[in-house]
Design a protein around this motif. Structure first.
Motif, PDB file in Angstrom:
ATOM      1  N   ARG A  30       0.802  -1.229   0.000  1.00  0.00           N
ATOM      2  CA  ARG A  30       0.000   0.000   0.000  1.00  0.00           C
ATOM      3  C   ARG A  30       0.834   1.278   0.000  1.00  0.00           C
ATOM      4  O   ARG A  30       0.377   2.327  -0.440  1.00  0.00           O
ATOM      5  CB  ARG A  30      -0.973   0.004   1.186  1.00  0.00           C
ATOM      6  CG  ARG A  30      -0.294   0.212   2.493  1.00  0.00           C
ATOM      7  CD  ARG A  30      -1.137  -0.051   3.697  1.00  0.00           C
ATOM      8  NE  ARG A  30      -0.296   0.027   4.867  1.00  0.00           N
ATOM      9  CZ  ARG A  30      -0.056   1.132   5.537  1.00  0.00           C
ATOM     10  NH1 ARG A  30      -0.641   2.250   5.186  1.00  0.00           N
ATOM     11  NH2 ARG A  30       0.758   1.127   6.571  1.00  0.00           N
ATOM     12  N   LYS A  73      -5.412  -4.824   7.749  1.00  0.00           N
ATOM     13  CA  LYS A  73      -4.672  -3.572   7.487  1.00  0.00           C
ATOM     14  C   LYS A  73      -5.571  -2.581   6.741  1.00  0.00           C
ATOM     15  O   LYS A  73      -5.621  -1.390   7.073  1.00  0.00           O
ATOM     16  CB  LYS A  73      -3.407  -3.870   6.661  1.00  0.00           C
ATOM     17  CG  LYS A  73      -2.464  -2.708   6.554  1.00  0.00           C
ATOM     18  CD  LYS A  73      -1.833  -2.393   7.898  1.00  0.00           C
ATOM     19  CE  LYS A  73      -1.478  -0.939   8.008  1.00  0.00           C
ATOM     20  NZ  LYS A  73      -1.128  -0.533   9.370  1.00  0.00           N
ATOM     21  N   GLU A  77      -7.008   1.123   8.024  1.00  0.00           N
ATOM     22  CA  GLU A  77      -6.839   2.395   7.299  1.00  0.00           C
ATOM     23  C   GLU A  77      -8.184   3.080   7.092  1.00  0.00           C
ATOM     24  O   GLU A  77      -8.306   4.298   7.239  1.00  0.00           O
ATOM     25  CB  GLU A  77      -6.141   2.169   5.952  1.00  0.00           C
ATOM     26  CG  GLU A  77      -4.693   1.728   6.076  1.00  0.00           C
ATOM     27  CD  GLU A  77      -3.817   2.696   6.869  1.00  0.00           C
ATOM     28  OE1 GLU A  77      -3.879   3.911   6.621  1.00  0.00           O
ATOM     29  OE2 GLU A  77      -3.071   2.226   7.754  1.00  0.00           O
ATOM     30  N   TRP A  80      -9.101   4.780  10.158  1.00  0.00           N
ATOM     31  CA  TRP A  80      -8.364   6.013  10.455  1.00  0.00           C
ATOM     32  C   TRP A  80      -9.230   7.226  10.116  1.00  0.00           C
ATOM     33  O   TRP A  80      -9.227   8.231  10.802  1.00  0.00           O
ATOM     34  CB  TRP A  80      -7.056   6.083   9.651  1.00  0.00           C
ATOM     35  CG  TRP A  80      -5.879   5.607  10.445  1.00  0.00           C
ATOM     36  CD1 TRP A  80      -5.276   4.394  10.351  1.00  0.00           C
ATOM     37  CD2 TRP A  80      -5.172   6.337  11.471  1.00  0.00           C
ATOM     38  NE1 TRP A  80      -4.235   4.322  11.253  1.00  0.00           N
ATOM     39  CE2 TRP A  80      -4.144   5.496  11.943  1.00  0.00           C
ATOM     40  CE3 TRP A  80      -5.301   7.605  12.022  1.00  0.00           C
ATOM     41  CZ2 TRP A  80      -3.261   5.893  12.944  1.00  0.00           C
ATOM     42  CZ3 TRP A  80      -4.416   8.004  13.024  1.00  0.00           C
ATOM     43  CH2 TRP A  80      -3.416   7.149  13.473  1.00  0.00           C
ATOM     44  N   ASN A 144      -1.269   8.341  -0.492  1.00  0.00           N
ATOM     45  CA  ASN A 144      -0.986   8.700   0.901  1.00  0.00           C
ATOM     46  C   ASN A 144       0.498   8.994   1.137  1.00  0.00           C
ATOM     47  O   ASN A 144       0.845   9.958   1.816  1.00  0.00           O
ATOM     48  CB  ASN A 144      -1.446   7.574   1.833  1.00  0.00           C
ATOM     49  CG  ASN A 144      -1.238   7.933   3.299  1.00  0.00           C
ATOM     50  OD1 ASN A 144      -1.753   8.942   3.769  1.00  0.00           O
ATOM     51  ND2 ASN A 144      -0.468   7.127   4.012  1.00  0.00           N
TER      52      ASN A 144
END
Ligand SMILES: Cc1cc2nc3c(=O)[nH]c(=O)nc-3n(C[C@H](O)[C@H](O)[C@H](O)COP(=O)(O)OP(=O)(O)OC[C@H]3O[C@@H](n4cnc5c(N)ncnc54)[C@H](O)[C@@H]3O)c2cc1C
Length: 390
Positions: A30, A73, A77, A80, A144
């Motif tokens: 990622r 994972k 995210e 978040w 990101n």
């Protein structure tokens, strides 16, 4: 190029195409950004999530269904975003001080500097940074890792105020989100976690850009962090009973329906849509309102002035506006200002989605303390339902 209008159909299509990569491949790759012309390793769903054309819960559940524990994972995210939202909701003073800074003489002076002008026009001469500036302006999106590196170079190498960088992002990002953006910039600058800044390195940029960039001359030491007084926590709004009177459903850029507006208990008199934001977002707001009007056999009025809103409310014979919770940020500020200027006051009834109510309440401390609530969020029967229907 960004799409002309964001739609839920695009979001669902994008999610389906991305799902095979949402498991261990996402956890592994990622951070690698092969550039805008490559499918890449991330979903690029952020503009749709930001404007609630699709809910966080829909992404998280689809990934879990496809990959089980290997999706953790990706789910982290996604969460978040919910965490940052809750964090800012409880600390509105952080948003207020950022907005105040943008209006200050100090900010205006910084905007006149050669360094600022070079940064926003992509003419700093720094490899990667100038390409990212152009990519941000033309596509409305950055990976990101590019955002982290861009923000770090802005603050620590170019020594520009973080607030101006955050405003530059919000001006161009299609997923521009007051919480994720402001708090991520604060984190890079060293204001979020005491003693921690994010310093971009040439090696990390080389790796994460898949070898496309290797800038030189980046700062090895952080820009000084101004001292800030501690911010006290504000309570979150609790659930409210659905109004009994005929109400106008207010549609804004904050929630374009995700998996439904759940109109069950509402005596719907009509639909008012507050058209704001960048062109693809404005088009999505108008289209969402129109579709809903057809589905519910009601009328829709678009507005962006107090008079137009007053005319809509009067025409529908309604006493209140019902809307999805307006989180801290520009839409909320502008709408409250607009409501305050109406001659005949109208009640604003905000409904909070269950996912938000639970996630936000858990965001009083760090993400580590927040993580246990993810299992609770994933187990909700109807995360997109509204809290007032409990
Ligand atoms: C300086 C800076 C500014 C940022 N500004 C924004 C912003 O304005 N709006 C915004 O949505 N995100 C922002 N982010 C977070 C993150 O960069 C983007 O959410 C992510 O790059 C979107 O790409 P994606 O949809 O492919 O993400 P994926 O990796 O596919 O993730 C899926 C979804 O999870 C959420 N998500 C993923 N990572 C994060 C994260 N770190 N923080 C919050 N949510 C996340 C997004 O909704 C995203 O669509 C910022 C990060 C930094 C470092």
């Amino acid at each position: 190029m960004p799409p002309e209008g964001l739609t839920r159909a695009q979001a669902l299509e994008r999610l389906e195409a991305f799902l095979p990569r949402a498991g261990s491949a996402y956890a592994r790759d990622r951070n690698i950004d092969p550039g805008p012309n490559d499918t890449g390793h991330v979903s690029k769903l952020s503009p749709y999530v930001r404007h609630r054309l699709i809910g966080e819960w829909e992404l998280a559940r689809a990934a879990e269904k496809a990959h089980g524990a290997a999706a953790s994972k990706f789910i982290d995210e996604v969460c978040w975003r919910s965490y940052w939202r809750g964090y800012l909701e409880m600390r509105p003073a952080l948003w207020a001080s950022y907005v105040d800074y943008l209006l200050s003489d100090e900010a205006e002076t910084a905007r006149q500097t050669d360094t600022y002008c070079a940064a926003v026009s992509g003419q700093t001469g720094i490899d990667a940074f100038d390409v990212w500036t152009a990519e941000l302006i033309t596509t409305g999106y950055l990976h990101n890792h590019a955002r982290m590196s861009f923000a770090s170079i802005w603050v620590h190498t170019l020594r520009l105020p973080w607030q101006l960088g955050a405003a530059f992002f919000l001006e161009h990002l299609l997923d521009g989100d007051e919480a994720a953006n402001t708090l991520s910039w604060r984190w890079v600058a060293g204001l979020h976690t005491p003693g921690k800044v994010y310093l971009a390195s040439s090696e990390a940029i080389d790796t994460c850009s898949a070898g496309r960039f290797r800038p030189t001359g980046l700062a090895h030491t952080a820009a000084p962090v101004p001292m800030e007084p501690p911010v006290s926590l504000s309570p979150l709004a609790g659930p409210l009973a659905t109004p009994r009177e005929p109400s106008v459903l207010l549609i804004t850029a904050e929630d374009l329906g995700a998996d439904g507006f759940r109109l069950g208990d509402i005596r719907l008199a009509g639909i008012a849509a507050y058209v704001s934001g960048k062109a693809p977002v404005g088009a999505a707001i108008a289209a969402t309102a129109q579709t809903l009007a057809e589905q519910t056999d009601t009328e829709v009025r678009l507005f962006d002035t107090p008079d137009e809103l007053a005319a809509a409310v009067a025409a529908f014979g309604a006493g209140s506006l019902v809307t999805s919770r307006l989180p801290i940020g520009t839409t909320r500020t502008d709408l409250l200002h607009l409501l305050g200027r109406m001659d005949v006051p109208v009640r604003l009834h905000e409904r909070t989605r269950l996912w938000d109510a639970i996630a936000w309440a858990a965001a009083s401390r760090g993400f580590y303390a927040f993580r246990p609530v993810i299992a609770h969020l994933m187990a909700l029967t109807d995360p997109g339902g509204f809290q007032d229907r409990l």
